[in-house]
Write a protein that holds these residues in place. Structure first.
Motif, PDB file in Angstrom:
ATOM      1  N   ALA A  92     126.601  66.809  41.546  1.00  0.00           N
ATOM      2  CA  ALA A  92     126.545  65.875  42.698  1.00  0.00           C
ATOM      3  C   ALA A  92     128.222  65.108  42.480  1.00  0.00           C
ATOM      4  CB  ALA A  92     125.737  64.630  42.438  1.00  0.00           C
ATOM      5  N   ASP A  93     128.820  64.652  43.540  1.00  0.00           N
ATOM      6  CA  ASP A  93     130.090  64.027  43.556  1.00  0.00           C
ATOM      7  C   ASP A  93     129.784  62.646  43.883  1.00  0.00           C
ATOM      8  OD1 ASP A  93     131.377  66.385  42.858  1.00  0.00           O
ATOM      9  OD2 ASP A  93     132.300  66.470  44.782  1.00  0.00           O
ATOM     10  N   TRP A  94     130.590  61.766  43.500  1.00  0.00           N
ATOM     11  CA  TRP A  94     130.730  60.335  43.672  1.00  0.00           C
ATOM     12  C   TRP A  94     132.074  60.017  44.010  1.00  0.00           C
ATOM     13  CZ3 TRP A  94     130.532  55.718  39.786  1.00  0.00           C
ATOM     14  CH2 TRP A  94     130.790  54.556  40.294  1.00  0.00           C
ATOM     15  N   GLU A  95     132.526  59.970  45.222  1.00  0.00           N
ATOM     16  CA  GLU A  95     133.879  59.854  45.652  1.00  0.00           C
ATOM     17  C   GLU A  95     134.284  58.344  46.422  1.00  0.00           C
ATOM     18  OE1 GLU A  95     137.081  62.037  49.026  1.00  0.00           O
ATOM     19  OE2 GLU A  95     135.073  62.957  48.421  1.00  0.00           O
ATOM     20  N   TYR A  96     135.362  57.827  45.773  1.00  0.00           N
ATOM     21  CA  TYR A  96     135.603  56.422  46.331  1.00  0.00           C
ATOM     22  C   TYR A  96     137.149  56.190  46.156  1.00  0.00           C
ATOM     23  CZ  TYR A  96     135.553  55.278  41.278  1.00  0.00           C
ATOM     24  OH  TYR A  96     135.827  55.079  39.989  1.00  0.00           O
ATOM     25  N   THR A  97     137.628  55.075  46.836  1.00  0.00           N
ATOM     26  CA  THR A  97     138.703  54.722  46.749  1.00  0.00           C
ATOM     27  C   THR A  97     138.890  53.148  46.215  1.00  0.00           C
ATOM     28  OG1 THR A  97     139.111  54.087  49.055  1.00  0.00           O
ATOM     29  CG2 THR A  97     139.686  56.109  48.421  1.00  0.00           C
ATOM     30  N   VAL A 109     122.483  62.891  42.172  1.00  0.00           N
ATOM     31  CA  VAL A 109     122.750  61.851  43.222  1.00  0.00           C
ATOM     32  C   VAL A 109     122.448  60.419  42.793  1.00  0.00           C
ATOM     33  CG1 VAL A 109     122.442  61.142  45.785  1.00  0.00           C
ATOM     34  CG2 VAL A 109     122.919  63.724  45.335  1.00  0.00           C
ATOM     35  N   GLY A 110     121.049  60.444  42.761  1.00  0.00           N
ATOM     36  CA  GLY A 110     120.568  59.143  42.057  1.00  0.00           C
ATOM     37  C   GLY A 110     121.163  58.413  41.079  1.00  0.00           C
ATOM     38  N   ALA A 111     121.833  59.398  39.950  1.00  0.00           N
ATOM     39  CA  ALA A 111     122.358  58.946  38.836  1.00  0.00           C
ATOM     40  C   ALA A 111     123.560  57.970  39.481  1.00  0.00           C
ATOM     41  CB  ALA A 111     122.698  59.861  37.942  1.00  0.00           C
ATOM     42  N   TRP A 112     124.454  58.809  40.384  1.00  0.00           N
ATOM     43  CA  TRP A 112     125.751  58.175  40.723  1.00  0.00           C
ATOM     44  C   TRP A 112     125.523  57.019  41.709  1.00  0.00           C
ATOM     45  CZ3 TRP A 112     128.968  59.399  37.746  1.00  0.00           C
ATOM     46  CH2 TRP A 112     129.459  60.528  37.558  1.00  0.00           C
ATOM     47  N   MET A 113     124.448  56.935  42.395  1.00  0.00           N
ATOM     48  CA  MET A 113     123.926  55.668  43.353  1.00  0.00           C
ATOM     49  C   MET A 113     123.888  54.571  42.214  1.00  0.00           C
ATOM     50  SD  MET A 113     121.839  56.868  46.251  1.00  0.00           S
ATOM     51  CE  MET A 113     122.547  57.582  47.846  1.00  0.00           C
ATOM     52  N   ASP A 114     123.090  54.862  41.020  1.00  0.00           N
ATOM     53  CA  ASP A 114     122.862  53.763  40.040  1.00  0.00           C
ATOM     54  C   ASP A 114     124.185  53.214  39.415  1.00  0.00           C
ATOM     55  OD1 ASP A 114     120.299  54.079  40.511  1.00  0.00           O
ATOM     56  OD2 ASP A 114     119.778  55.088  38.715  1.00  0.00           O
ATOM     57  N   ALA A 115     125.044  54.456  39.241  1.00  0.00           N
ATOM     58  CA  ALA A 115     126.350  54.108  38.528  1.00  0.00           C
ATOM     59  C   ALA A 115     127.211  52.996  39.499  1.00  0.00           C
ATOM     60  CB  ALA A 115     127.062  55.272  37.969  1.00  0.00           C
ATOM     61  N   GLU A 116     127.157  53.368  40.907  1.00  0.00           N
ATOM     62  CA  GLU A 116     127.792  52.786  41.835  1.00  0.00           C
ATOM     63  C   GLU A 116     127.429  51.252  41.796  1.00  0.00           C
ATOM     64  OE1 GLU A 116     129.088  53.144  46.241  1.00  0.00           O
ATOM     65  OE2 GLU A 116     127.088  53.297  45.878  1.00  0.00           O
ATOM     66  N   GLN A 117     126.043  51.065  41.744  1.00  0.00           N
ATOM     67  CA  GLN A 117     125.401  49.710  41.893  1.00  0.00           C
ATOM     68  C   GLN A 117     126.089  48.805  40.420  1.00  0.00           C
ATOM     69  OE1 GLN A 117     124.041  48.088  44.279  1.00  0.00           O
ATOM     70  NE2 GLN A 117     124.728  50.044  45.364  1.00  0.00           N
ATOM     71  N   LYS A 118     125.632  49.429  39.463  1.00  0.00           N
ATOM     72  CA  LYS A 118     126.241  49.047  38.059  1.00  0.00           C
ATOM     73  C   LYS A 118     127.749  48.355  38.279  1.00  0.00           C
ATOM     74  CE  LYS A 118     126.215  49.404  33.142  1.00  0.00           C
ATOM     75  NZ  LYS A 118     126.451  47.971  32.887  1.00  0.00           N
ATOM     76  N   LEU A 119     128.483  49.418  38.434  1.00  0.00           N
ATOM     77  CA  LEU A 119     129.766  48.939  38.698  1.00  0.00           C
ATOM     78  C   LEU A 119     130.189  47.915  39.780  1.00  0.00           C
ATOM     79  CD1 LEU A 119     133.064  49.850  38.380  1.00  0.00           C
ATOM     80  CD2 LEU A 119     132.985  51.159  40.619  1.00  0.00           C
ATOM     81  N   LEU A 120     129.504  48.012  40.579  1.00  0.00           N
ATOM     82  CA  LEU A 120     129.641  46.585  41.901  1.00  0.00           C
ATOM     83  C   LEU A 120     129.000  45.380  41.147  1.00  0.00           C
ATOM     84  CD1 LEU A 120     128.893  48.883  45.080  1.00  0.00           C
ATOM     85  CD2 LEU A 120     131.271  48.317  44.067  1.00  0.00           C
ATOM     86  N   ALA A 121     128.243  45.488  40.552  1.00  0.00           N
ATOM     87  CA  ALA A 121     127.344  44.184  39.889  1.00  0.00           C
ATOM     88  C   ALA A 121     128.250  43.869  38.849  1.00  0.00           C
ATOM     89  CB  ALA A 121     125.829  44.351  39.615  1.00  0.00           C
ATOM     90  N   ASP A 122     128.756  44.671  37.983  1.00  0.00           N
ATOM     91  CA  ASP A 122     129.528  44.305  36.990  1.00  0.00           C
ATOM     92  C   ASP A 122     130.912  43.774  37.010  1.00  0.00           C
ATOM     93  OD1 ASP A 122     127.270  44.661  35.519  1.00  0.00           O
ATOM     94  OD2 ASP A 122     127.893  46.584  34.478  1.00  0.00           O
ATOM     95  N   ASP A 123     131.763  44.700  37.626  1.00  0.00           N
ATOM     96  CA  ASP A 123     133.309  44.393  37.780  1.00  0.00           C
ATOM     97  C   ASP A 123     133.953  45.340  38.631  1.00  0.00           C
ATOM     98  OD1 ASP A 123     135.669  43.342  37.255  1.00  0.00           O
ATOM     99  OD2 ASP A 123     136.114  44.717  35.700  1.00  0.00           O
ATOM    100  N   PRO A 124     133.613  45.299  39.942  1.00  0.00           N
ATOM    101  CA  PRO A 124     133.950  46.061  41.267  1.00  0.00           C
ATOM    102  C   PRO A 124     135.554  46.039  41.193  1.00  0.00           C
ATOM    103  CG  PRO A 124     133.118  43.928  42.167  1.00  0.00           C
ATOM    104  CD  PRO A 124     132.713  43.995  40.682  1.00  0.00           C
ATOM    105  N   PRO A 125     136.155  47.170  41.195  1.00  0.00           N
ATOM    106  CA  PRO A 125     137.529  47.473  41.451  1.00  0.00           C
ATOM    107  C   PRO A 125     137.873  46.803  42.777  1.00  0.00           C
ATOM    108  CG  PRO A 125     136.557  49.809  41.226  1.00  0.00           C
ATOM    109  CD  PRO A 125     135.227  48.568  41.246  1.00  0.00           C
TER     110      PRO A 125
END
Length: 93
Positions: free
Chosen positions: A35-40, A1-17
């Motif tokens: 763990a799952d990371w689900e988004y739209t 779960v922590g790794a997905w939270m880190d990945a989300e923060q990186k995505l949002l900081a670098d180039d959010p869809p």
């Protein structure tokens, strides 16, 4: 779960869809744990729905799989995701 939270923060900081919206990040009871990371998000005039699943198959091996469909097709595609996930064979990966 922590790794997905880190990945989300990186995505949002670098180039959010465009139109990114988290659906959930959480533990799943799958194989030896995962763990799952689900988004739209929006792309090409469509709303897309994604799940990234990380999971262990034993104490030494872990994998990541992703599933993406149009958001409108998400519910109908769940049996296909389940079939793909459960049929994964680490012996041939």
């Amino acid at each position: 779960v922590g790794a997905w939270m880190d990945a989300e923060q990186k995505l949002l900081a670098d180039d959010p869809p465009e139109g990114y919206q988290r659906v959930d990040i959480g533990a799943v009871d799958f194989r030896a744990g995962g763990a799952d990371w689900e988004y739209t998000y929006e792309a090409s005039g469509q709303r897309w729905h994604v799940v990234w699943r990380s999971f262990a198959v034993d104490a030494l091996r872990a994998y990541i799989m992703t599933w993406t469909t149009l958001d409108a097709d998400w519910n109908d595609a769940q049996p296909d995701f389940f079939a793909a996930a459960t049929s994964f064979d680490p012996a041939i990966a």
